[in-house]
Design a protein around this motif. Structure first.
Motif, PDB file in Angstrom:
ATOM      1  N   UNK A   1       0.834  -1.207   0.000  1.00  0.00           N
ATOM      2  CA  UNK A   1       0.000   0.000   0.000  1.00  0.00           C
ATOM      3  C   UNK A   1       0.865   1.252   0.000  1.00  0.00           C
ATOM      4  N   UNK A   2       2.017   1.171   0.649  1.00  0.00           N
ATOM      5  CA  UNK A   2       2.883   2.351   0.759  1.00  0.00           C
ATOM      6  C   UNK A   2       3.778   2.533  -0.461  1.00  0.00           C
ATOM      7  N   UNK A   3       4.053   1.444  -1.190  1.00  0.00           N
ATOM      8  CA  UNK A   3       4.968   1.522  -2.337  1.00  0.00           C
ATOM      9  C   UNK A   3       4.310   0.912  -3.557  1.00  0.00           C
ATOM     10  N   UNK A   4       3.450   1.655  -4.247  1.00  0.00           N
ATOM     11  CA  UNK A   4       2.718   1.116  -5.405  1.00  0.00           C
ATOM     12  C   UNK A   4       3.637   0.572  -6.492  1.00  0.00           C
ATOM     13  N   UNK A   5       4.827   1.136  -6.661  1.00  0.00           N
ATOM     14  CA  UNK A   5       5.707   0.712  -7.736  1.00  0.00           C
ATOM     15  C   UNK A   5       6.373  -0.630  -7.521  1.00  0.00           C
ATOM     16  N   UNK A   6       6.319  -1.165  -6.317  1.00  0.00           N
ATOM     17  CA  UNK A   6       7.019  -2.424  -6.036  1.00  0.00           C
ATOM     18  C   UNK A   6       6.091  -3.563  -5.701  1.00  0.00           C
ATOM     19  N   UNK A   7       4.855  -3.499  -6.152  1.00  0.00           N
ATOM     20  CA  UNK A   7       3.865  -4.506  -5.753  1.00  0.00           C
ATOM     21  C   UNK A   7       4.140  -5.881  -6.342  1.00  0.00           C
ATOM     22  N   UNK A   8       4.702  -5.927  -7.539  1.00  0.00           N
ATOM     23  CA  UNK A   8       5.016  -7.244  -8.114  1.00  0.00           C
ATOM     24  C   UNK A   8       6.066  -7.969  -7.270  1.00  0.00           C
ATOM     25  N   UNK A   9       7.060  -7.217  -6.817  1.00  0.00           N
ATOM     26  CA  UNK A   9       8.088  -7.810  -5.960  1.00  0.00           C
ATOM     27  C   UNK A   9       7.490  -8.233  -4.618  1.00  0.00           C
ATOM     28  N   UNK A  10       6.608  -7.394  -4.091  1.00  0.00           N
ATOM     29  CA  UNK A  10       5.950  -7.733  -2.829  1.00  0.00           C
ATOM     30  C   UNK A  10       5.104  -8.993  -2.997  1.00  0.00           C
ATOM     31  N   UNK A  11       4.414  -9.106  -4.128  1.00  0.00           N
ATOM     32  CA  UNK A  11       3.582 -10.285  -4.362  1.00  0.00           C
ATOM     33  C   UNK A  11       4.418 -11.551  -4.458  1.00  0.00           C
ATOM     34  N   UNK A  12       5.632 -11.421  -5.028  1.00  0.00           N
ATOM     35  CA  UNK A  12       6.528 -12.575  -5.091  1.00  0.00           C
ATOM     36  C   UNK A  12       6.899 -13.040  -3.685  1.00  0.00           C
ATOM     37  N   UNK A  13       7.137 -12.094  -2.785  1.00  0.00           N
ATOM     38  CA  UNK A  13       7.440 -12.442  -1.393  1.00  0.00           C
ATOM     39  C   UNK A  13       6.236 -13.106  -0.729  1.00  0.00           C
TER      40      UNK A  13
END
Length: 317
Positions: free
Chosen positions: A98-110
């Motif tokens: 929610x805080x870093x919209x540009x890194x959501x794909x990486x977050x989803x991988x985690x």
């Protein structure tokens, strides 16, 4: 023909025979460590000791059964604890998304990796063929009866007592009814903006999926409101996991208390049996030594009586 009877020797022989009998009994007590070794020694004490022995054996069997139950609850508790930590990690990743919209794909991988860990936890939380955290097809949560003690009723019959654990709300995943698993169930939440969503964390292909539920995952297209709903769903899961941990923990603590009580009871029973039938070895050893000396003295007395009698008989020949 005149028959001469040596009454002194006869008395000495009688005393010596009695001493030998007592010596043999004392020697048996020292050898066996038992004051009451058979029913003929003391029928009442022997009977009570045998009954108490039977109770001790029953309690020992109950202790073994409790140990088995403890192992299952211990593994289950560790699984719930591990799952709670992982879901907390997923929640923190959702906040990051929610805080870093540009890194959501990486977050989803985690998040995907953390989901795999949850699956591993559920698969590994079994003991001796029982796994309360993973329900296979055709399985439903229910009441698990765990042996807690063995007592006797008024008729003297053995009664096996149990502690009941309802695994409803404990299982992590269900391959049958998705809503029976804390992580496969659908959680309907309402966000601050009024958005209504239903989310589940894991999709294991359950026979009956949670109606209208969507698996938690994020992408660049995921809205902030949707992520807020996912966070609320994760909060609901954490609440359920906490309750599951408490339920299993309380049962485990009760089993511990029962096992300690049985240990104490068996110790007390063993001491009681010992008081009834065990010999005081120090006292019996002293008796054995005294009876040995007594036997030697009585043997000498018998020899002297025979010698004196022969002397007097020779004088009158």
């Amino acid at each position: 023909m005149e028959v001469s009877v040596n009454t002194t020797a006869r008395s000495a022989l009688s005393l010596l025979s009695g001493t030998h009998v007592a010596y043999d009994k004392t020697l048996n007590k020292v050898a066996t460590g038992k004051d009451v070794d058979k029913a003929s020694d003391n029928a009442a004490y022997w009977s009570i000791a045998k009954m108490m022995d039977s109770t001790t054996l029953s309690n020992s069997a109950a202790q073994d059964a409790i140990g088995f139950s403890q192992a299952i609850t211990d593994v289950t508790a560790m699984g719930v604890s591990a799952a709670t930590d992982i879901v907390s990690e997923i929640r923190s990743r959702l906040i990051l998304a929610a805080a870093a919209p540009g890194g959501r794909d990486a977050v989803n991988a985690e998040i995907s990796q953390l989901k795999e860990q949850l699956q591993t936890v559920a698969d590994a939380s079994g003991f001796a063929g029982q796994n309360w955290l993973k329900l296979s097809v055709g399985e439903q949560p229910g009441t698990q009866e765990l042996v807690s003690s063995v007592t006797t009723d008024s008729d003297g019959n053995a009664v096996v007592n149990t502690l009941d654990l309802d695994t409803t709300g404990v299982s992590l995943i269900s391959e049958d009814q998705a809503n029976d698993g804390l992580l496969t169930a659908g959680y309907t939440v309402t966000t601050r903006t009024g958005g209504v969503y239903t989310y589940n964390l894991l999709d294991v292909g359950s026979v009956n999926q949670a109606p209208g539920s969507v698996e938690i995952e994020v992408s660049e297209a995921t809205s902030l409101d949707e992520i807020a709903g996912m966070i609320e769903a994760a909060d609901a899961m954490l609440s359920g996991l906490t309750n599951a941990g408490v339920k299993v923990g309380v049962t485990h603590a009760n089993l511990n208390a029962q096992k300690e009580m049985l240990y104490d009871f068996n110790d007390a029973t063993t001491r009681g049996i010992s008081g009834l039938v065990d010999a005081d070895l120090e006292e019996q050893a002293a008796n054995l030594a005294a009876q040995g000396v007594q036997s030697k003295l009585q043997t000498q007395m018998l020899n002297i009586s025979n010698a004196d009698h022969n002397t007097w008989m020779n004088l009158f020949r």
